[in-house]
Each structure stands twice: as C-alpha cells, then as structure tokens.
Design a protein around this motif. Structure first.
Motif, PDB file in Angstrom:
ATOM      1  N   ILE A  45      28.919  21.581  27.362  1.00 18.56           N
ATOM      2  CA  ILE A  45      29.095  20.180  27.761  1.00 18.56           C
ATOM      3  C   ILE A  45      27.930  19.336  27.245  1.00 18.56           C
ATOM      4  O   ILE A  45      28.121  18.232  26.721  1.00 18.56           O
ATOM      5  N   GLU A  48      28.349  18.513  23.548  1.00 16.88           N
ATOM      6  CA  GLU A  48      29.194  17.342  23.274  1.00 16.88           C
ATOM      7  C   GLU A  48      28.404  16.061  23.515  1.00 16.88           C
ATOM      8  O   GLU A  48      28.436  15.135  22.702  1.00 16.88           O
ATOM      9  N   ASN A  49      27.676  16.013  24.614  1.00 15.38           N
ATOM     10  CA  ASN A  49      26.872  14.828  24.926  1.00 15.38           C
ATOM     11  C   ASN A  49      25.798  14.574  23.870  1.00 15.38           C
ATOM     12  O   ASN A  49      25.402  13.427  23.654  1.00 15.38           O
ATOM     13  N   VAL A  78      35.773  24.159  29.394  1.00 17.11           N
ATOM     14  CA  VAL A  78      35.106  23.221  28.492  1.00 17.11           C
ATOM     15  C   VAL A  78      36.047  22.062  28.145  1.00 17.11           C
ATOM     16  O   VAL A  78      35.642  20.895  28.160  1.00 17.11           O
ATOM     17  N   GLN A  81      36.270  19.516  30.874  1.00 15.58           N
ATOM     18  CA  GLN A  81      35.051  18.781  31.204  1.00 15.58           C
ATOM     19  C   GLN A  81      34.467  18.006  30.023  1.00 15.58           C
ATOM     20  O   GLN A  81      33.369  17.465  30.126  1.00 15.58           O
ATOM     21  N   THR A  82      35.182  17.965  28.908  1.00 15.26           N
ATOM     22  CA  THR A  82      34.729  17.198  27.749  1.00 15.26           C
ATOM     23  C   THR A  82      35.858  16.262  27.323  1.00 15.26           C
ATOM     24  O   THR A  82      37.004  16.423  27.739  1.00 15.26           O
ATOM     25  N   ARG A  83      35.526  15.301  26.477  1.00  9.19           N
ATOM     26  CA  ARG A  83      36.531  14.309  26.089  1.00  9.19           C
ATOM     27  C   ARG A  83      36.649  14.105  24.577  1.00  9.19           C
ATOM     28  O   ARG A  83      37.668  13.621  24.112  1.00  9.19           O
ATOM     29  N   ARG A  84      35.629  14.422  23.802  1.00 10.84           N
ATOM     30  CA  ARG A  84      35.614  14.043  22.401  1.00 10.84           C
ATOM     31  C   ARG A  84      35.598  15.226  21.435  1.00 10.84           C
ATOM     32  O   ARG A  84      36.378  15.268  20.491  1.00 10.84           O
ATOM     33  N   SER A 113      43.210  19.420  26.572  1.00  7.13           N
ATOM     34  CA  SER A 113      42.162  18.743  25.808  1.00  7.13           C
ATOM     35  C   SER A 113      42.649  17.459  25.140  1.00  7.13           C
ATOM     36  O   SER A 113      41.855  16.750  24.532  1.00  7.13           O
TER      37      SER A 113
END
Length: 177
Positions: A45, A48-49, A78, A81-84, A113
C-alpha cells in the motif's frame, strides 16, 4: 518508465540458509509470520502511495524465499486497499493448478480492483517442487499450453469472467495457438 514493487514475502528471520527442499518449518514462528505478512501488505500500500505503477507478488512453496503459496490471496487485500497501481500476479505455475480456480480468482481480483489486474504464468517444472505438486517432471510445457487454452475457453463460459472482462485480460496475458 514504470516501476514495479515485487515481493514473494521472504522469511526475514532466517539465521542460515537451508540446504534441502523443502525448508524445515521449525524456524517459522506464527507470530512472526503474521507480522511479516501484515508488513508486506503495508509495504504494498505504501508503494502505491510512493508512486509505484505496479504491485506484484509471486508464488513460492515450502521455502524461506517466499511464504506465498497463492499470491491471489494477498493481492486481493492489496486490490481492495489501493486505487491506482496495477496488480500483477506473477509466475503461477499453470500446469500444477486448477484452471477454473485460477481463472475465477484472477477475475475476482480484476473486478475488485476495477480492471487493474495482469498476470504471467510459468511452466515451472514439477521437479522444482516435488513435495508440493504431485505432478511428474517433464509435463510442464504441454501442461502450460493446455491450461492456457482452458483458461481462454473459460473466459466465455463463466459469468464472473464475462463481467470482469477476463477474456481480454486473458488474451493480453496469454498468447497461445
């Protein structure tokens, strides 16, 4: 240029390398394993950030190099809890797996996703993991092609795979006759 954050979740507490396969499990402490898995999820996570374009995980069996016998389990968390970042399931040995299960798991992560999943498959020889597979050595190349063809056919038959766009996902990832 794009960047991939990859892990197979190695055991961080290994004192000395093991010389035989499978690695003995007496060195695996459940509390430490819990921490290693949770840390891995937090790192994915955080990657990604930090701007990573891809978050990937590979499959490993019975060794200290990797504690992930099925990367789709952790990559589902994963994906939620992620978007991109794209989600990469890397190196599943198709000849050793049930194609229906694999296709449905990939489709589930792809739906969760929002269409960010890609995958690669290996034709890992059964002899590289004899205790895990129960398959005979030498059957991996033809097994990979047969399973890939089955997965492509499944993309037409299974409802979840139709919803997820798995057919195009499968076509992008697998080039088979």
């Amino acid at each position: 240029m794009q960047f991939l954050h990859y892990t197979s979740v190695p055991w961080p507490y290994l004192v000395e390398p093991f010389s035989a396969f499978p690695d003995p499990n007496q060195a695996c402490d459940p509390d430490r394993a819990n921490g290693a898995l949770r840390d891995t999820l937090a790192h994915m996570i955080a990657a990604e950030n930090a701007g990573f374009d891809w978050l990937g995980m590979g499959e490993e069996h019975m060794n200290a190099y990797g504690m992930v016998p099925n990367p789709t389990l952790l990559l589902t968390v994963v994906a939620a809890q992620t978007r991109r970042a794209k989600i990469a399931v890397l190196g599943n040995p198709l000849p050793l797996l049930n194609p229906v299960r694999v296709a449905e798991e990939y489709a589930m992560i792809d739906v969760l996703s929002g269409g960010r999943v890609t995958f690669s498959c290996s034709r890992r020889k059964a002899s590289s993991s004899p205790g895990a597979s129960g398959h005979r050595a030498g059957s991996s190349e033809s097994g990979l092609l047969k399973t890939a063809v089955r997965m492509r056919r499944l993309s037409i038959l299974l409802p979840l795979l139709q919803v997820s766009g798995f057919s195009s996902l499968c076509s992008r990832a697998l080039t088979v006759p």
